[in-house]
Design a protein around this motif. Structure first.
Motif, PDB file in Angstrom:
ATOM      1  N   ILE A 123      -6.135  -1.529   3.326  1.00 57.98           N
ATOM      2  CA  ILE A 123      -4.815  -1.290   2.735  1.00 57.98           C
ATOM      3  C   ILE A 123      -4.122  -2.620   2.453  1.00 57.98           C
ATOM      4  O   ILE A 123      -4.326  -3.611   3.152  1.00 57.98           O
ATOM      5  CB  ILE A 123      -3.927  -0.429   3.677  1.00 57.98           C
ATOM      6  CG1 ILE A 123      -3.806  -1.080   5.068  1.00 57.98           C
ATOM      7  CG2 ILE A 123      -4.478   0.988   3.806  1.00 57.98           C
ATOM      8  CD1 ILE A 123      -2.920  -0.308   6.036  1.00 57.98           C
TER       9      ILE A 123
ATOM     10  N   TYR B 170       2.194   1.073  -4.171  1.00 62.08           N
ATOM     11  CA  TYR B 170       1.389   0.958  -5.385  1.00 62.08           C
ATOM     12  C   TYR B 170      -0.076   1.365  -5.220  1.00 62.08           C
ATOM     13  O   TYR B 170      -0.908   1.018  -6.051  1.00 62.08           O
ATOM     14  CB  TYR B 170       1.502  -0.466  -5.933  1.00 62.08           C
ATOM     15  CG  TYR B 170       2.945  -0.889  -6.114  1.00 62.08           C
ATOM     16  CD1 TYR B 170       3.821  -0.090  -6.845  1.00 62.08           C
ATOM     17  CD2 TYR B 170       3.447  -2.035  -5.526  1.00 62.08           C
ATOM     18  CE1 TYR B 170       5.159  -0.435  -6.984  1.00 62.08           C
ATOM     19  CE2 TYR B 170       4.782  -2.394  -5.673  1.00 62.08           C
ATOM     20  CZ  TYR B 170       5.630  -1.591  -6.393  1.00 62.08           C
ATOM     21  OH  TYR B 170       6.940  -1.921  -6.536  1.00 62.08           O
ATOM     22  N   GLY B 171      -0.345   2.101  -4.149  1.00 63.27           N
ATOM     23  CA  GLY B 171      -1.670   2.714  -4.025  1.00 63.27           C
ATOM     24  C   GLY B 171      -2.842   1.756  -3.952  1.00 63.27           C
ATOM     25  O   GLY B 171      -3.954   2.131  -4.318  1.00 63.27           O
ATOM     26  N   GLN B 172      -2.608   0.561  -3.480  1.00 60.62           N
ATOM     27  CA  GLN B 172      -3.741  -0.352  -3.322  1.00 60.62           C
ATOM     28  C   GLN B 172      -4.414  -0.052  -1.979  1.00 60.62           C
ATOM     29  O   GLN B 172      -4.171  -0.722  -0.979  1.00 60.62           O
ATOM     30  CB  GLN B 172      -3.261  -1.807  -3.419  1.00 60.62           C
ATOM     31  CG  GLN B 172      -4.018  -2.623  -4.453  1.00 60.62           C
ATOM     32  CD  GLN B 172      -3.774  -4.111  -4.299  1.00 60.62           C
ATOM     33  OE1 GLN B 172      -2.761  -4.537  -3.739  1.00 60.62           O
ATOM     34  NE2 GLN B 172      -4.697  -4.919  -4.790  1.00 60.62           N
ATOM     35  N   THR B 173      -5.239   0.984  -1.976  1.00 59.72           N
ATOM     36  CA  THR B 173      -5.951   1.423  -0.772  1.00 59.72           C
ATOM     37  C   THR B 173      -7.344   1.905  -1.172  1.00 59.72           C
ATOM     38  O   THR B 173      -7.507   2.517  -2.225  1.00 59.72           O
ATOM     39  CB  THR B 173      -5.246   2.609  -0.070  1.00 59.72           C
ATOM     40  OG1 THR B 173      -5.368   3.785  -0.883  1.00 59.72           O
ATOM     41  CG2 THR B 173      -3.776   2.354   0.177  1.00 59.72           C
TER      42      THR B 173
ATOM     43  N   MET C  24      -9.968  -2.342  -7.567  1.00 59.24           N
ATOM     44  CA  MET C  24      -8.577  -2.306  -7.124  1.00 59.24           C
ATOM     45  C   MET C  24      -8.023  -3.705  -6.858  1.00 59.24           C
ATOM     46  O   MET C  24      -6.952  -3.865  -6.273  1.00 59.24           O
ATOM     47  CB  MET C  24      -8.452  -1.451  -5.864  1.00 59.24           C
ATOM     48  CG  MET C  24      -8.886   0.003  -6.050  1.00 59.24           C
ATOM     49  SD  MET C  24      -8.005   0.884  -7.381  1.00 59.24           S
ATOM     50  CE  MET C  24      -6.403   1.103  -6.584  1.00 59.24           C
ATOM     51  N   CYS C  25      -8.763  -4.737  -7.291  1.00 57.68           N
ATOM     52  CA  CYS C  25      -8.331  -6.127  -7.116  1.00 57.68           C
ATOM     53  C   CYS C  25      -8.104  -6.486  -5.656  1.00 57.68           C
ATOM     54  O   CYS C  25      -7.182  -7.248  -5.326  1.00 57.68           O
ATOM     55  CB  CYS C  25      -7.067  -6.424  -7.920  1.00 57.68           C
ATOM     56  SG  CYS C  25      -7.291  -6.233  -9.677  1.00 57.68           S
TER      57      CYS C  25
ATOM     58  N   CYS D 105       0.818  -1.231   0.000  1.00 56.47           N
ATOM     59  CA  CYS D 105       0.000   0.000   0.000  1.00 56.47           C
ATOM     60  C   CYS D 105       0.842   1.267   0.000  1.00 56.47           C
ATOM     61  O   CYS D 105       0.379   2.318  -0.439  1.00 56.47           O
ATOM     62  CB  CYS D 105      -0.959   0.023   1.193  1.00 56.47           C
ATOM     63  SG  CYS D 105      -0.150   0.198   2.792  1.00 56.47           S
TER      64      CYS D 105
ATOM     65  N   PRO E 117       4.356  -7.441   2.307  1.00 55.36           N
ATOM     66  CA  PRO E 117       5.642  -6.761   2.143  1.00 55.36           C
ATOM     67  C   PRO E 117       6.343  -7.290   0.895  1.00 55.36           C
ATOM     68  O   PRO E 117       6.855  -8.410   0.910  1.00 55.36           O
ATOM     69  CB  PRO E 117       6.425  -7.131   3.402  1.00 55.36           C
ATOM     70  CG  PRO E 117       5.701  -8.288   4.027  1.00 55.36           C
ATOM     71  CD  PRO E 117       4.443  -8.544   3.290  1.00 55.36           C
ATOM     72  N   ARG E 118       6.344  -6.506  -0.163  1.00 60.03           N
ATOM     73  CA  ARG E 118       6.848  -7.034  -1.432  1.00 60.03           C
ATOM     74  C   ARG E 118       7.085  -5.877  -2.381  1.00 60.03           C
ATOM     75  O   ARG E 118       6.172  -5.092  -2.646  1.00 60.03           O
ATOM     76  CB  ARG E 118       5.750  -7.949  -1.999  1.00 60.03           C
ATOM     77  CG  ARG E 118       6.080  -8.609  -3.282  1.00 60.03           C
ATOM     78  CD  ARG E 118       6.795  -9.936  -3.044  1.00 60.03           C
ATOM     79  NE  ARG E 118       6.783 -10.700  -4.282  1.00 60.03           N
ATOM     80  CZ  ARG E 118       6.007 -11.748  -4.541  1.00 60.03           C
ATOM     81  NH1 ARG E 118       5.195 -12.193  -3.617  1.00 60.03           N
ATOM     82  NH2 ARG E 118       6.060 -12.364  -5.699  1.00 60.03           N
ATOM     83  N   LEU E 119       8.318  -5.794  -2.923  1.00 54.98           N
ATOM     84  CA  LEU E 119       8.598  -4.657  -3.801  1.00 54.98           C
ATOM     85  C   LEU E 119       8.175  -4.847  -5.250  1.00 54.98           C
ATOM     86  O   LEU E 119       8.161  -3.891  -6.010  1.00 54.98           O
ATOM     87  CB  LEU E 119      10.074  -4.255  -3.728  1.00 54.98           C
ATOM     88  CG  LEU E 119      10.474  -3.556  -2.430  1.00 54.98           C
ATOM     89  CD1 LEU E 119      11.916  -3.092  -2.496  1.00 54.98           C
ATOM     90  CD2 LEU E 119       9.578  -2.360  -2.129  1.00 54.98           C
ATOM     91  N   GLY E 120       7.816  -6.038  -5.659  1.00 58.76           N
ATOM     92  CA  GLY E 120       7.365  -6.215  -7.040  1.00 58.76           C
ATOM     93  C   GLY E 120       5.985  -5.605  -7.241  1.00 58.76           C
ATOM     94  O   GLY E 120       5.173  -5.589  -6.319  1.00 58.76           O
ATOM     95  N   VAL E 121       5.745  -5.093  -8.446  1.00 56.64           N
ATOM     96  CA  VAL E 121       4.420  -4.537  -8.756  1.00 56.64           C
ATOM     97  C   VAL E 121       3.450  -5.701  -8.914  1.00 56.64           C
ATOM     98  O   VAL E 121       3.465  -6.404  -9.917  1.00 56.64           O
ATOM     99  CB  VAL E 121       4.459  -3.712 -10.065  1.00 56.64           C
ATOM    100  CG1 VAL E 121       3.071  -3.193 -10.406  1.00 56.64           C
ATOM    101  CG2 VAL E 121       5.428  -2.550  -9.941  1.00 56.64           C
ATOM    102  N   LYS E 122       2.641  -5.933  -7.911  1.00 54.88           N
ATOM    103  CA  LYS E 122       1.717  -7.060  -7.954  1.00 54.88           C
ATOM    104  C   LYS E 122       0.515  -6.804  -7.033  1.00 54.88           C
ATOM    105  O   LYS E 122       0.604  -5.998  -6.108  1.00 54.88           O
ATOM    106  CB  LYS E 122       2.425  -8.352  -7.536  1.00 54.88           C
ATOM    107  CG  LYS E 122       2.644  -8.469  -6.034  1.00 54.88           C
ATOM    108  CD  LYS E 122       3.260  -9.791  -5.633  1.00 54.88           C
ATOM    109  CE  LYS E 122       2.281 -10.911  -5.435  1.00 54.88           C
ATOM    110  NZ  LYS E 122       1.502 -10.830  -4.191  1.00 54.88           N
ATOM    111  N   VAL E 123      -0.550  -7.503  -7.288  1.00 55.93           N
ATOM    112  CA  VAL E 123      -1.706  -7.464  -6.413  1.00 55.93           C
ATOM    113  C   VAL E 123      -1.310  -8.107  -5.082  1.00 55.93           C
ATOM    114  O   VAL E 123      -0.721  -9.191  -5.056  1.00 55.93           O
ATOM    115  CB  VAL E 123      -2.873  -8.245  -7.050  1.00 55.93           C
ATOM    116  CG1 VAL E 123      -4.026  -8.392  -6.089  1.00 55.93           C
ATOM    117  CG2 VAL E 123      -3.324  -7.547  -8.340  1.00 55.93           C
TER     118      VAL E 123
END
Ligand SMILES: Cc1ncc(COP(=O)(O)O)c(C=O)c1O
Ligand SMILES: Cc1ncc(COP(=O)(O)O)c(C=O)c1O
Lengths: 348, 348
Positions: free
Chosen positions: A139, A62-65, A99-100, A59, A143-149
């Motif tokens: 949110i 990549y703004g998944q909020t 937002m998946c 969150c 914890p993961r730096l790859g762009v993923k859901v």
């Protein structure tokens, strides 16, 4: 079942109801519920406190909020209601889908809110015009730096007291350069990214002497969409005109309530595209025009000046304006002074 | 001056270089720097750990977050370089400006990265093709539920090891319904909201049998913009064609590097609008066409199939394709095998 751990003492004793800034003081508890391994864990209500988070939580990157905002009121008879939590619930899940993010059950959402408001209702004084603003949000916490859901989420609900929102009539500028949302994008979702993206255009409008912008469509900039973070509505004669919903417009709960109330008052409601040129023509014809924002915070925000393509026009904002009747009727329903035909009030 | 507190032991000993997922394992330290009362406090590098955050932190609600992504490499002679941190720095500040977030000084950004990479360079083995992915990011930390620009921020830098990114040729679908970014929006900024908003369209494309989407312009859907989270480029004969930058396209560092390398190789570079119809015409003429994504992670991601308006076309991806020459030259510069004419390599 929600596991409840009550706070030892209330922060209310240090809270000054006569002088406070909105959104700074949380109430005493927070509802927390984690999602992992494909399912929601059991929710708990805990004393309000900071949360621990990985700096790599998705969150933060990549703004998944997604969030919601609604209110609880103390009615004249002392009972506490939540206004249309079912409609906020449906919108929350619609936002989450875009937002998946995993849906929440109605039970978690609405019972969670009710349980929390039961614990916090003492924050709602009998004498003062204070309501409780309720903020459910979710949110992405993996914890993961790859762009993923994300595979992990945290769903929270917090509350904060809100005073009577004196909505001074505002000066708005029709924005034809910057864009909040495009069709096919996420404008209809209450995801965080929409709001941060709107700060700069609003700041620029302030520099030019306006309080906020009126967004236009991303394709042609010829049609109005929303007013800042509110929906927009227009009254001309006995007609209530408001832009038709699309993927770039938020389906406001206040908008929907005001539409219903207008119909009940015998007004003609037109949900359709609203062209700038139409507004200009109406103003130039000398017609009495009301323009106002509609949203949970202010309910109705009268527009006293609107800049359309460089020219300022002055909508009608006197006390007898129709928008204030609509606002009063909505308020009367919530406070139990007027019959709640549509079951908008949910008692806790 | 950066205050440094070293971690007692490295997590590297438990890290399996031969089998790992990107983005899960942080290195041992994190750089943290707080902004409040209008200025940046002094930065520190600490052992990597979770952070404490208010549930009302603005970044969790209104998407005021910006990030960067770049890489450090160990050259053949053992020296460690960071690739074009100055360009990432400028883009970071451009993103921050659009999101109404405070700029960082070049010193904090670049010296912070260098200092951190000096501490972590032992994560870069001599023998293996491993590089260090560096993630600077900034989040709004003021605890406040009102929709407003934050007055407090946290700037962080974390690192994670990255393996050789084998970029299997991909199948992409030209997206003409969903929108990533519109002109006048925030597409050119590396803000979190752009990424979460792109998950759903990518998921839909997957269901239809594609790896990702190619974004088109929000106005007409007639021009290509980017490929997923990469820029897009096309090679036809000795021409490198790539969409011209706009407010809806990220100014990729890899894109800019590949453009320079193509020019140095004598290619004609065309930065301009690229129409879908043009691509269709070229494919139908039987021309050999290369299409590829360009970005920090994979450098170049060959496209082996592209669905344009319902028809699949097959770009050229054989080993002698020009894109691989461009990639090799970029890699040679970074590894110190080819002269670094433009000072892209910053030694730590
Ligand atoms: C962009 C936007 N439009 C409109 C509204 C009004 O919606 P509601 O009446 O549900 O508060 C909101 C939220 O308050 C909003 O954020
Ligand atoms: C949307 C988008 N486009 C393009 C790129 C490529 O930029 P860069 O080459 O700087 O990594 C990125 C980031 O990697 C991106 O997120």
């Amino acid at each position: 079942m929600i596991n409840i751990q009550k706070s030892k003492r209330s922060m209310k004793s240090n809270f000054n109801y006569d002088d406070f800034v909105f959104g700074v003081q949380p109430t005493d508890h927070i509802l927390l519920c984690n999602y992992k391994d494909g399912s929601w864990q059991s929710p708990s209500i805990m004393p309000y406190a900071d949360i621990k988070m990985s700096p790599m939580s998705l969150c933060l990157h990549y703004g998944q909020t997604v969030f919601e905002g609604m209110k609880a009121f103390r009615q004249d008879n002392g009972q506490v209601i939540i206004f249309r939590p079912d409609k906020h619930f449906r919108r929350f899940n619609a936002s989450l889908e875009r937002m998946c993010m995993p849906a929440v059950e109605q039970d978690l959402f609405i019972e969670g809110i009710k349980e929390l408001v039961r614990l916090e209702e003492h924050w709602l004084p009998e004498e003062q015009e204070i309501n409780l603003y309720i903020r459910p949000f979710m949110i992405a916490t993996e914890p993961r730096l790859g762009v993923k859901v994300s595979d992990e989420y945290l769903f929270c609900i917090v509350c904060t007291p809100m005073g009577l929102y004196y909505s001074e009539p505002v000066r708005l500028k029709v924005e034809t350069e910057f864009v909040r949302a495009a069709e096919g994008g996420v404008g209809y979702a209450k995801c965080g990214g929409n709001y941060g993206a709107a700060f700069y255009p609003a700041q620029q409008a302030k520099i030019q002497g306006y309080d906020q912008v009126i967004w236009t469509d991303a394709k042609t900039h010829e049609y109005i969409e929303e007013a800042g973070t509110m929906n927009i509505a227009i009254v001309i004669d006995d007609r209530l005109i408001t832009p038709k919903l699309s993927t770039s417009i938020l389906d406001g709960v206040t908008r929907s309530s005001i539409i219903q109330i207008a119909k009940d008052l015998g007004m003609i409601v037109e949900e359709r595209k609203v062209q700038l040129q139409e507004l200009i023509d109406e103003f130039q014809s000398g017609k009495k025009i009301e323009i106002f924002g509609v949203g949970t915070a202010a309910v109705i925000s009268p527009v006293k000046c609107i800049n359309i393509l460089g020219t300022e026009y002055y909508p009608y904002t006197a006390n007898d304006a129709t928008m204030f009747k609509l606002k009063k009727q909505l308020n009367d329903i919530r406070k139990g002074r007027s019959s709640d035909k549509y079951n908008w009030n949910w008692f806790i």
